[in-house]
Design an enzyme around this catalytic site. Structure first.
Site, PDB file in Angstrom:
ATOM      1  N   ASP A  96      -1.657  13.862   0.984  1.00 42.39           N
ATOM      2  CA  ASP A  96      -0.843  13.972  -0.235  1.00 42.39           C
ATOM      3  C   ASP A  96      -1.713  14.330  -1.435  1.00 42.39           C
ATOM      4  O   ASP A  96      -1.284  15.052  -2.327  1.00 42.39           O
ATOM      5  CB  ASP A  96      -0.115  12.650  -0.510  1.00 42.39           C
ATOM      6  CG  ASP A  96       1.112  12.495   0.388  1.00 42.39           C
ATOM      7  OD1 ASP A  96       1.397  13.430   1.149  1.00 42.39           O
ATOM      8  OD2 ASP A  96       1.788  11.449   0.301  1.00 42.39           O
TER       9      ASP A  96
ATOM     10  N   GLU B  41       7.580   6.514   3.289  1.00 44.04           N
ATOM     11  CA  GLU B  41       6.810   5.505   4.010  1.00 44.04           C
ATOM     12  C   GLU B  41       7.535   4.155   3.999  1.00 44.04           C
ATOM     13  O   GLU B  41       7.588   3.450   5.027  1.00 44.04           O
ATOM     14  CB  GLU B  41       5.425   5.375   3.379  1.00 44.04           C
ATOM     15  CG  GLU B  41       4.573   6.645   3.483  1.00 44.04           C
ATOM     16  CD  GLU B  41       3.414   6.648   2.504  1.00 44.04           C
ATOM     17  OE1 GLU B  41       3.106   5.583   1.935  1.00 44.04           O
ATOM     18  OE2 GLU B  41       2.813   7.716   2.290  1.00 44.04           O
TER      19      GLU B  41
ATOM     20  N   ASN C 228       5.994   8.297  -0.872  1.00 46.61           N
ATOM     21  CA  ASN C 228       5.869   6.842  -0.728  1.00 46.61           C
ATOM     22  C   ASN C 228       7.196   6.204  -0.366  1.00 46.61           C
ATOM     23  O   ASN C 228       7.243   5.232   0.403  1.00 46.61           O
ATOM     24  CB  ASN C 228       5.323   6.242  -2.021  1.00 46.61           C
ATOM     25  CG  ASN C 228       3.855   6.570  -2.231  1.00 46.61           C
ATOM     26  OD1 ASN C 228       3.362   7.553  -1.699  1.00 46.61           O
ATOM     27  ND2 ASN C 228       3.157   5.772  -3.002  1.00 46.61           N
TER      28      ASN C 228
ATOM     29  N   ASP D 278      -9.436  21.082 -41.712  1.00 46.64           N
ATOM     30  CA  ASP D 278     -10.859  21.395 -41.659  1.00 46.64           C
ATOM     31  C   ASP D 278     -11.682  20.566 -42.626  1.00 46.64           C
ATOM     32  O   ASP D 278     -12.876  20.438 -42.475  1.00 46.64           O
ATOM     33  CB  ASP D 278     -11.094  22.883 -41.960  1.00 46.64           C
ATOM     34  CG  ASP D 278     -10.531  23.282 -43.320  1.00 46.64           C
ATOM     35  OD1 ASP D 278      -9.914  22.426 -43.990  1.00 46.64           O
ATOM     36  OD2 ASP D 278     -10.690  24.452 -43.709  1.00 46.64           O
TER      37      ASP D 278
ATOM     38  N   ASP E 167      -8.588  16.111 -44.777  1.00 51.81           N
ATOM     39  CA  ASP E 167      -7.686  16.166 -43.630  1.00 51.81           C
ATOM     40  C   ASP E 167      -7.948  15.049 -42.616  1.00 51.81           C
ATOM     41  O   ASP E 167      -7.121  14.803 -41.746  1.00 51.81           O
ATOM     42  CB  ASP E 167      -7.830  17.511 -42.911  1.00 51.81           C
ATOM     43  CG  ASP E 167      -7.395  18.676 -43.773  1.00 51.81           C
ATOM     44  OD1 ASP E 167      -6.357  18.553 -44.437  1.00 51.81           O
ATOM     45  OD2 ASP E 167      -8.092  19.703 -43.791  1.00 51.81           O
TER      46      ASP E 167
ATOM     47  N   GLU F 108      -1.848   5.704  -4.354  1.00 56.79           N
ATOM     48  CA  GLU F 108      -3.275   5.537  -4.647  1.00 56.79           C
ATOM     49  C   GLU F 108      -3.931   6.801  -5.203  1.00 56.79           C
ATOM     50  O   GLU F 108      -4.871   6.727  -5.992  1.00 56.79           O
ATOM     51  CB  GLU F 108      -4.025   5.092  -3.376  1.00 56.79           C
ATOM     52  CG  GLU F 108      -3.762   3.658  -2.949  1.00 56.79           C
ATOM     53  CD  GLU F 108      -2.504   3.535  -2.091  1.00 56.79           C
ATOM     54  OE1 GLU F 108      -2.164   2.414  -1.691  1.00 56.79           O
ATOM     55  OE2 GLU F 108      -1.853   4.575  -1.831  1.00 56.79           O
TER      56      GLU F 108
ATOM     57  N   VAL G  83       0.837  -1.197   0.000  1.00 56.42           N
ATOM     58  CA  VAL G  83       0.000   0.000   0.000  1.00 56.42           C
ATOM     59  C   VAL G  83       0.874   1.250   0.000  1.00 56.42           C
ATOM     60  O   VAL G  83       0.564   2.263  -0.649  1.00 56.42           O
ATOM     61  CB  VAL G  83      -0.952  -0.007   1.219  1.00 56.42           C
ATOM     62  CG1 VAL G  83      -1.663   1.335   1.369  1.00 56.42           C
ATOM     63  CG2 VAL G  83      -1.962  -1.128   1.083  1.00 56.42           C
ATOM     64  N   ALA G  84       2.005   1.203   0.715  1.00 52.87           N
ATOM     65  CA  ALA G  84       2.907   2.352   0.787  1.00 52.87           C
ATOM     66  C   ALA G  84       3.564   2.626  -0.555  1.00 52.87           C
ATOM     67  O   ALA G  84       3.811   3.780  -0.912  1.00 52.87           O
ATOM     68  CB  ALA G  84       3.973   2.109   1.850  1.00 52.87           C
TER      69      ALA G  84
ATOM     70  N   ASN H 257      -1.767   8.857   1.627  1.00 51.12           N
ATOM     71  CA  ASN H 257      -1.693   8.822   0.156  1.00 51.12           C
ATOM     72  C   ASN H 257      -2.917   9.432  -0.514  1.00 51.12           C
ATOM     73  O   ASN H 257      -2.799  10.045  -1.582  1.00 51.12           O
ATOM     74  CB  ASN H 257      -1.525   7.375  -0.321  1.00 51.12           C
ATOM     75  CG  ASN H 257      -0.161   6.816   0.033  1.00 51.12           C
ATOM     76  OD1 ASN H 257       0.704   7.524   0.540  1.00 51.12           O
ATOM     77  ND2 ASN H 257       0.030   5.532  -0.226  1.00 51.12           N
TER      78      ASN H 257
ATOM     79  N   ASP I 141      -2.781  24.049 -41.464  1.00 50.42           N
ATOM     80  CA  ASP I 141      -3.441  24.567 -42.651  1.00 50.42           C
ATOM     81  C   ASP I 141      -3.140  26.061 -42.751  1.00 50.42           C
ATOM     82  O   ASP I 141      -2.744  26.699 -41.769  1.00 50.42           O
ATOM     83  CB  ASP I 141      -4.950  24.322 -42.511  1.00 50.42           C
ATOM     84  CG  ASP I 141      -5.723  24.674 -43.773  1.00 50.42           C
ATOM     85  OD1 ASP I 141      -5.112  24.711 -44.846  1.00 50.42           O
ATOM     86  OD2 ASP I 141      -6.932  24.924 -43.659  1.00 50.42           O
TER      87      ASP I 141
END
Length: 893
Positions: free
Chosen positions: A726, A697, A694, A628, A632, A286, A281-282, A722, A328
């Protein structure tokens, strides 16, 4: 079934015979049978994505997949709140991306207009108005000014018929149309005996027999080609997928290593599994997908203010990576408003000022403003082009013309001299313009008798003239004078001007009123140089592109001389101009070499544009292609970012694009590039910031594991850091203003990862510092009060990261250079994060959820003092680097 013949190489009679058609039209039964055989006259469009498809596409990211897996693991190990938190973020991220993209699609639908709704045909010998989808090969279609052509037609009758084919060929000037036979090798833009679906009649009237409908039209063939082209992933999408893959491997590796180390230390299996989940998870940021999506969504709003409508979220950032803009000319670099810029009469040459169709401007002789009324030759020229003209101007919100752009430009020039048709004499006859005669004549009944006013190709009028008007008197047109005028005409043409001449003749009473008789023995009045002038802001935009290291290539269907002249006026350096024929004669290697020095391509087809993009892509260029027309569409889809015109763009072009330019202005593209660069810089800032957090951590958790300490941070605390604290500051980093020199830097390498070697070094160094500080705070308290120690580590890491976020506001400039208050959103985010952490520490319900304990004022003071050097070190580093005193390379992007 045998292939259809080259319709332009046949006479009208042969076309009718080939199609088993007749001037009186098909019968209702024949039309019904052919409709069943050929199908409806409609284009087969790519189906728009459904709402569900747009929503599910938001999950096509490796990082999102990793988050879903993390949520599943959290649920399996008995942490349902962690799983719920992750899944909520994933779903909210998808909903945000879906909302932005669906709204962009709705905006495109609002911009779309029906290509053709109704068509007038002859059936059973009578005129009928039918739905254009019911037009079939063999139908006789009537064409009138202002109507769109419903299918590909072979012309069988024409009176002053002119068609705007810019949407198909890129040719900015209306094309004269007339029946006849042309050589089989005649190119699409030169097929003057045909009109094509999707083009517009701007003058005259005519009839044509339908030779192709639906997907068999030239319009349909190119639309089909664009559907075969696969759009490529954007650089940001590719980089985020690489980052997600790398993070996934790192997460698994660190988690597995931690479990092995713990087991070797004879820790319990369940405990180590929890540590492994915590580390995984660290490792995973996320909040990153949500912050990226929110930043791009905010960027889309900003882009819209700059007249850039983004259809796909990552496209806004892709614009910032552009290294080549293929643009163009007409309406993008120029105003798409023809204007008389010079008039040359046998007695004088004057410059005409003013822009657009507003009748405002001056006549300058040798740089001095004059009154055209004081110059009889000039006044007579302007009166002639006004009277021999069907265009009108009107103030309808803004000034606009009704008629062809060229005729409108002449009317505006006359209006600048104070002339109008209000006191015009009665018209007594007309000989219309066509591509063979290259002139038109209108006879007026003046007080002294009938006078014919003629305008057209100046070389044609010159050949039919016997005199010239000099200072109000007619003098003989000598061979020497005729040659001098021809050279002047050639000089205007070589300068990229469209040249139109005028003449007149007082008609003898007994002269037959036929074209051959009237249009002889003319008095030549002079000629005008007409130009679609460059947009005033385009030159500065091109200069800005050059300073930003962006190559600009003009690709147009217009005349090469005109295109090259416009390029020179705009300061776009080019060694001549390449035509479509030139491109076909060059090998890919030769063309690649030429494109390094030749920046003007004219008379090009859809296939040519695709080839140019392929060749430019060899050097990993990020290519923006504007367009246009239907021609194109394939190139718009193939390019890194396709930019369709919002005003004059066709629906097919818009559907094939990543972005729609609302105001059709090249300068808006450059403004979008600057915004895109700002977005990418900010994405790089908060990505690196989140990863440094992270790393902090991981260092804290792994360090504690190696030292035999209890788990420093539990998974729910890591998620809080997270996702909430953060996430707030990272999102605020996404609002960081662009650095002042952002458009003086070269485009980034699209293959360069977000995590460059230098950036990775900085992330590791700062992350390790944060982690060691957290470990220090925890280690002094854990054996006294584990909950308080864990709260100190939890709060300390958040405060340290809030100091650290200020380091990432700029990779090069210290705070006093960029301004401490220049991003107020970040200051609010820092204060908000601190306020949330105070709630977490002191409110019982949050204490229970996150496992926190109250802290003393001294605890907060210690944390604040420990974190301050993190910011000071970053500031000292940047100051030393700006003075050239630091040898280490700091990431610039």
């Amino acid at each position: 079934m045998p292939p259809p013949p080259d319709w332009w190489s046949l006479t009208p009679e042969e076309v009718l015979q080939e199609l088993r058609a007749r001037p009186a039209g098909l019968t209702a039964k024949e039309a019904e049978e052919r409709l069943e055989h050929y199908g409806e006259n409609v284009l087969r469009e790519e189906a728009r994505e459904t709402r569900l498809q747009v929503f599910l596409r938001q999950f096509k990211s490796i990082l999102i997949a990793i988050l879903v897996i993390a949520a599943a693991v959290s649920f399996l190990v008995g942490e349902p709140q962690d799983a719920a938190a992750i899944l909520i973020i994933v779903v909210l991220n998808a909903l945000l991306g879906y909302t932005q993209e669906w709204q962009a699609g709705e905006a495109i639908e609002a911009l779309k207009k029906m290509l053709v709704q109704r068509a007038v045909v002859i059936r059973d010998g009578e005129q009928q108005e039918i739905d254009a989808s019911g037009v079939v090969p063999g139908d006789i279609v009537l064409l009138e000014m202002g109507e769109r052509v419903p299918a590909d037609l072979s012309i069988i009758e024409a009176t002053s018929l002119q068609v705007d084919e810019a949407a198909l060929t890129g040719e900015s000037a209306p094309v004269d149309k007339a029946p006849g036979r042309l050589p089989p090798a005649t190119g699409l833009a030169e097929r003057s005996n045909m009109t094509f679906a999707g083009t517009t009649v701007v003058n005259g009237r005519g009839q044509g027999v339908v030779v192709a409908t639906g997907m068999e039209t030239e319009f349909g063939k190119i639309a089909g080609l664009s559907q075969l082209v696969t759009a490529e992933a954007t650089p940001l999408s590719r980089q985020m997928d690489v980052l997600g893959r790398d993070i996934g491997f790192i997460a698994l590796g660190i988690a597995a290593l931690a479990v092995v180390v713990g087991l070797l230390q004879q820790r319990g299996l369940l405990e180590m599994f929890l540590v492994g989940v915590s580390l995984a998870v660290a490792v995973i940021p996320e909040g990153l997908p949500a912050v990226v999506t929110l930043t791009l969504a905010i960027g889309i709003k900003t882009m819209m203010q700059k007249n850039c409508l983004i259809r796909r979220l990552p496209a806004s950032e892709t614009l910032g990576a552009v290294s080549v803009i293929c643009t163009d000319k007409t309406g993008t670099l120029t105003r798409n408003e023809m204007a008389v810029v010079r008039v040359k009469t046998p007695g004088a040459e004057v410059a005409v000022t003013g822009t657009g169709y507003a009748p405002e401007g001056e006549f300058l002789l040798d740089g001095r403003a004059i009154d055209p009324g004081d110059y009889p030759g000039l006044r007579q020229f302007l009166r002639a082009v006004l009277l021999c003209n069907h265009a009108t101007i009107a103030r309808d919100g803004g000034w606009r013309i009704f008629g062809t752009p060229t005729e409108g430009a002449l009317v505006v020039a006359a209006a600048k001299a104070g002339l109008s048709r209000d006191d015009a004499p009665e018209a007594a006859g007309e000989f219309s313009f066509d591509s063979t005669r290259k002139r038109m004549t209108i006879i007026y009944r003046e007080d002294d008798g009938d006078v014919a006013y003629v305008k057209g190709a100046p070389e044609v009028l010159l050949a039919r003239s016997s005199g010239v008007l000099v200072d109000g008197s007619v003098v003989a047109l000598t061979d020497d004078l005729r040659e001098t005028i021809r050279e002047d005409i050639a000089g205007y043409a070589s300068g990229g001007l469209r040249v139109l001449g005028a003449a007149y003749r007082p008609l003898p009473v007994d002269l037959p009123r036929t074209a051959d008789a009237v249009e002889e023995d003319l008095v030549f009045l002079g000629f005008a140089g007409i130009l679609d002038p460059p947009r005033p802001e385009a030159a500065e935009a091109i200069r800005l592109c050059r300073s930003a290291g962006i190559d600009v290539i003009m690709i147009t269907g217009d005349n090469p001389l005109t295109a090259y002249a416009i390029a020179e006026d705009l300061g776009l350096p080019s060694e001549g101009a390449l035509t479509g024929t030139d491109l076909e004669a060059l090998t890919d290697d030769e063309l690649e070499a030429r494109l390094r020095v030749t920046k003007v391509l004219s008379r090009v087809t859809a296939a040519h544009k695709l080839r140019v993009i392929d060749i430019l892509s060899r050097e990993r260029a990020v290519i923006a292609m504007t367009g246009d027309g239907v021609n194109d569409a394939p190139a718009l889809k193939k390019a890194s970012i396709g930019i369709a015109m919002g005003i004059k763009g066709t629906d097919v072009a818009k559907e094939s694009s990543d972005m729609v330019l609302v105001d059709d202005n090249f300068a808006s593209i450059v403004a979008g590039v600057e915004e895109g660069r700002r977005e990418y810089d900010n994405i790089a800032r908060f990505t690196r910031y989140l990863l440094s957090s992270n790393v902090g951590e991981i260092v804290a958790i792994v360090g504690g594991l190696l030292l035999g300490l209890p788990l420093i941070l539990i998974p729910v605390q890591i998620l809080w850091i997270n996702l909430i604290t953060d996430g707030l500051t990272a999102l605020a980093l996404g609002l960081e203003p662009a650095e002042k020199d952002v458009m003086q830097q070269r485009p980034r390498d699209p293959g360069e990862p977000i995590l460059t070697r230098a950036a990775f070094t900085i992330i590791l160094a700062l992350g390790a510092w944060l982690g060691l500080l957290t470990l220090y705070v925890f280690s002094g308290l854990y054996d006294i009060d584990l909950d308080r120690a864990r709260t100190m580590a939890f709060t300390g890491l958040i405060v340290f990261e809030l100091y650290n976020v200020l380091n990432f506001r700029s990779f090069r400039f210290p705070l006093h250079r960029i301004g401490f208050f220049s991003n107020p959103a970040l200051l609010y985010a820092i204060l908000g994060s601190l306020a949330l952490q105070v709630l977490v520490v002191y409110v019982p319900v949050f204490q229970d959820f996150l496992g926190t304990a109250p802290l003393t004022l001294a605890d907060w003071g210690l944390i604040a003092l420990l974190g301050l050097p993190v910011l000071l070190a970053g500031e000292v580093y940047k100051i030393l680097r700006s003075r050239g005193g630091n040898p280490w390379v700091f990431p610039t992007r």
